[in-house]
Motif scaffolding. Structure first.
Motif, PDB file in Angstrom:
ATOM      1  N   GLY A  37     -19.378   0.312  13.201  1.00 10.90           N
ATOM      2  CA  GLY A  37     -20.272  -0.516  12.260  1.00 10.90           C
ATOM      3  C   GLY A  37     -21.023  -1.496  13.024  1.00 10.90           C
ATOM      4  O   GLY A  37     -21.282  -1.308  14.259  1.00 10.90           O
ATOM      5  N   ALA A  93     -12.903   6.014  10.520  1.00  8.63           N
ATOM      6  CA  ALA A  93     -13.512   4.928  10.678  1.00  8.63           C
ATOM      7  C   ALA A  93     -13.088   3.935  11.895  1.00  8.63           C
ATOM      8  O   ALA A  93     -11.639   3.747  11.885  1.00  8.63           O
ATOM      9  N   LEU A 123     -17.611  -2.110  10.014  1.00 10.85           N
ATOM     10  CA  LEU A 123     -17.940  -1.279   8.899  1.00 10.85           C
ATOM     11  C   LEU A 123     -17.937  -2.138   7.759  1.00 10.85           C
ATOM     12  O   LEU A 123     -16.900  -3.008   7.508  1.00 10.85           O
TER      13      LEU A 123
END
Length: 278
Positions: free
Chosen positions: A223, A197, A229
């Motif tokens: 994100g 991520a 995100l």
């Protein structure tokens, strides 16, 4: 070449091209009717070269010579021709490159097939800005990302602005829209991908220190433009990565961050999968 001169902007045969500047209308109309709009001669050419099939063309006269070979490939598809002022009246904006095509939207790609052939994928959560999405696709094509996966609420890669900003890269990079979020991330992990991520926060690993070369299959999660995100997506991730900032800047635009991450985590075919030292 089935050229059809236009007599009036309200010709009923031009329904595909009306109100192109009404974003909400187009986002409802185009997927429902199985179409998208390709704008500019370069993007139009890339669409047909990728195997996409036009429903019709809409051209200013001066663009006919440049696209004559493309139009000729589809002898049963009408090519409507009108002065630029008429095109503007039809579409709602001035066409700097007076060439459009209404294209048949290709069938969705199955997730399993995309993952089977991929080593680097981008996974996008709720990105709603079409300019950013198009830029991400262009970077993905340029920097070796094999596929892009979209959360259910992410923008449409085949919306006109996304297609134009990507310069047709949305036709080059395979993509799929996930049906369950973040549930379908389990299928990505089951296919052998490490979920990385791009996120700020405690415990995040600086991107340059992350051993991407040790991961045969890597999925980079990106994100939203504002909040990044979600907690649910972060909870599904195996590692969080961050790009060190200088000069008092806290973060990059998501499209710029994606390009940096794609480059740093690229897969090199020349030496059996190992990435070169940076």
């Amino acid at each position: 070449m089935p050229l059809v001169p236009l007599d009036a902007a309200d010709d009923p045969r031009l329904a595909d091209y009306r109100n192109l500047t009404d974003v909400q209308l187009r986002l409802a109309k185009e997927p429902a009717e199985g179409l998208y709009i390709a704008e500019s001669s370069k993007v139009l050419r890339r669409a047909v070269d990728a195997g996409h099939v036009p429903r019709s063309f809409l051209l200013a006269p001066k663009w006919l010579p440049d696209l004559a070979d493309v139009v000729a490939r589809f002898p049963s598809v009408p090519a409507y021709v009108a002065p630029e002022a008429t095109l503007e009246a039809i579409t709602g904006f001035h066409l700097h490159r007076g060439a459009l095509a209404a294209m048949h939207r290709p069938a969705p790609r199955p997730l399993g097939g995309l993952l089977a052939a991929a080593r680097r994928v981008a996974v996008i959560e709720d990105m709603v800005d079409h300019t950013n999405l198009g830029a991400v696709f262009r970077s993905a094509a340029a920097l070796g990302v094999d596929a892009v996966l979209l959360s259910p609420r992410s923008a449409d890669p085949l919306y006109r602005r996304a297609v134009r900003v990507s310069m047709g890269s949305v036709f080059q990079v395979p993509w799929a829209r996930l049906g369950s979020w973040p549930g379908d991330l389990a299928a990505v992990r089951a296919a052998g991908f490490t979920l990385a991520a791009l996120a700020l926060g405690p415990g995040a690993v600086p991107l340059g220190a992350f051993p991407a070369r040790d991961h045969e299959r890597l999925a980079l999660l990106l994100g939203t433009e504002g909040d990044g995100l979600s907690d649910a997506a972060l909870a599904e991730s195996d590692v969080a990565l961050t790009i060190p900032m200088h000069g008092g800047v806290d973060s990059l635009n998501v499209a710029a961050a994606a390009a940096v991450a794609f480059w740093e985590c690229r897969y090199d075919d020349d030496d059996g999968g190992a990435l070169p030292a940076l």
